[in-house]
Motif scaffolding. Structure first.
Motif, mmCIF file in Angstrom:
data_model
loop_
_atom_site.group_PDB
_atom_site.id
_atom_site.type_symbol
_atom_site.label_atom_id
_atom_site.label_comp_id
_atom_site.label_asym_id
_atom_site.label_seq_id
_atom_site.Cartn_x
_atom_site.Cartn_y
_atom_site.Cartn_z
ATOM 1 N N ASN A 2 -50.438 -26.023 20.276
ATOM 2 C CA ASN A 2 -50.222 -24.633 19.877
ATOM 3 C C ASN A 2 -51.548 -24.019 19.430
ATOM 4 O O ASN A 2 -51.800 -23.854 18.239
ATOM 5 C CB ASN A 2 -49.170 -24.577 18.764
ATOM 6 N N VAL A 3 -52.371 -23.668 20.401
ATOM 7 C CA VAL A 3 -53.701 -23.150 20.094
ATOM 8 C C VAL A 3 -53.615 -21.775 19.442
ATOM 9 O O VAL A 3 -54.287 -21.499 18.448
ATOM 10 C CB VAL A 3 -54.571 -23.099 21.373
ATOM 11 N N SER A 4 -52.759 -20.895 19.970
ATOM 12 C CA SER A 4 -52.670 -19.541 19.401
ATOM 13 C C SER A 4 -52.103 -19.577 17.981
ATOM 14 O O SER A 4 -52.554 -18.828 17.116
ATOM 15 C CB SER A 4 -51.821 -18.633 20.291
ATOM 16 N N GLY A 5 -51.136 -20.449 17.719
ATOM 17 C CA GLY A 5 -50.573 -20.570 16.376
ATOM 18 C C GLY A 5 -51.592 -21.104 15.383
ATOM 19 O O GLY A 5 -51.689 -20.619 14.257
ATOM 20 N N ALA A 6 -52.376 -22.096 15.812
ATOM 21 C CA ALA A 6 -53.410 -22.658 14.938
ATOM 22 C C ALA A 6 -54.506 -21.633 14.670
ATOM 23 O O ALA A 6 -54.983 -21.496 13.542
ATOM 24 C CB ALA A 6 -54.001 -23.917 15.573
ATOM 25 N N PHE A 7 -54.890 -20.884 15.718
ATOM 26 C CA PHE A 7 -55.912 -19.850 15.557
ATOM 27 C C PHE A 7 -55.410 -18.751 14.627
ATOM 28 O O PHE A 7 -56.143 -18.292 13.760
ATOM 29 C CB PHE A 7 -56.292 -19.286 16.932
ATOM 30 N N LEU A 8 -54.154 -18.344 14.803
ATOM 31 C CA LEU A 8 -53.587 -17.303 13.939
ATOM 32 C C LEU A 8 -53.511 -17.777 12.491
ATOM 33 O O LEU A 8 -53.808 -17.019 11.570
ATOM 34 C CB LEU A 8 -52.196 -16.889 14.426
ATOM 35 N N PHE A 9 -53.141 -19.049 12.275
ATOM 36 C CA PHE A 9 -53.116 -19.615 10.922
ATOM 37 C C PHE A 9 -54.500 -19.544 10.280
ATOM 38 O O PHE A 9 -54.637 -19.134 9.126
ATOM 39 C CB PHE A 9 -52.624 -21.064 10.957
ATOM 40 N N LEU A 10 -55.523 -19.918 11.032
ATOM 41 C CA LEU A 10 -56.880 -19.910 10.502
ATOM 42 C C LEU A 10 -57.318 -18.487 10.153
ATOM 43 O O LEU A 10 -57.849 -18.245 9.054
ATOM 44 C CB LEU A 10 -57.848 -20.524 11.515
ATOM 45 N N ILE A 11 -57.076 -17.558 11.045
ATOM 46 C CA ILE A 11 -57.488 -16.166 10.808
ATOM 47 C C ILE A 11 -56.740 -15.579 9.610
ATOM 48 O O ILE A 11 -57.351 -14.957 8.734
ATOM 49 C CB ILE A 11 -57.248 -15.307 12.072
ATOM 50 N N THR A 12 -55.422 -15.760 9.536
ATOM 51 C CA THR A 12 -54.665 -15.180 8.417
ATOM 52 C C THR A 12 -55.047 -15.837 7.095
ATOM 53 O O THR A 12 -55.082 -15.166 6.065
ATOM 54 C CB THR A 12 -53.145 -15.283 8.637
ATOM 55 N N THR A 13 -55.356 -17.120 7.108
ATOM 56 C CA THR A 13 -55.781 -17.786 5.879
ATOM 57 C C THR A 13 -57.117 -17.228 5.393
ATOM 58 O O THR A 13 -57.277 -16.958 4.194
ATOM 59 C CB THR A 13 -55.886 -19.307 6.094
#
Length: 186
Positions: A2-13
């Motif tokens: 889940n690359v997009s989910g992991a990227f979104l988690f990093l950005i929102t954090t």
């Protein structure tokens, strides 16, 4: 994977961390916290690159740093814009729905900030009391939490050296989150 989910988690954090720093800057000025505390100095240095240019456009008002409040709202709007871009079709969402979504997200951010500050401040008060030392982080958290805890202390004063006002305020904040359905907001 889940690359997009992991990227979104990093950005929102990363956005959440910076949003908390900007909110802390506004609140520290509101409560007139110690400017020379090392934690205050870190917050000032982390927010100055964006606040100094913004202050040319947004002046202060009656001792309040409106520019830091504006920066808080701008960073939250950028974060929500990214969130909506990734998870939904913004064209299909009515403008009133977007405004309500933004207001709920801002309220959730502020409540979560105070929940964190009160919880960590209570824990650090036990640790610093046991060690007998000074902790600059605990001092800043106490200064931020005190205006919120003071009304609760009038209702329930400390009993036998035990201050349960942080629990009362945290319960009230969680009640407000549940009442307005703020759980799960980005």
């Amino acid at each position: 994977m889940n690359v997009s989910g992991a990227f979104l988690f990093l950005i929102t954090t990363l956005f959440d961390i910076y949003i908390s720093i900007v909110l802390a800057r506004f609140i520290l000025q509101m409560v007139r916290a110690d400017f020379y505390n090392p934690i205050s100095q870190f917050i000032v240095k982390a927010t100055n690159p964006f606040l100094i240019p913004l202050r040319r456009v947004v002046p202060g008002y009656r001792g309040l740093d409106i520019a830091s409040l504006a920066l808080f709202l701008i960073v939250v709007a950028i974060k929500l814009g990214l969130y909506i871009f990734v998870f939904s079709d913004a064209a299909g969402v009515p403008i009133l729905g977007l405004i309500i979504f933004a207001l709920k997200s801002i309220a959730n951010t502020v409540i979560n900030f105070f929940l964190f500050v009160i919880f960590v401040s209570a824990i650090l008060s036990w640790v610093t009391a046991a060690s007998g030392g000074y902790n600059p982080f605990a001092d800043i958290l106490r200064q931020i939490a005190e205006p919120v805890l003071a009304p609760a202390r009038k209702i329930i004063p400390p009993m036998g050296g035990l201050d349960i006002s942080p629990m009362l305020v945290m319960l009230a904040l969680i009640f407000i989150k549940n009442l307005f359905q703020l759980n799960g907001m980005p």
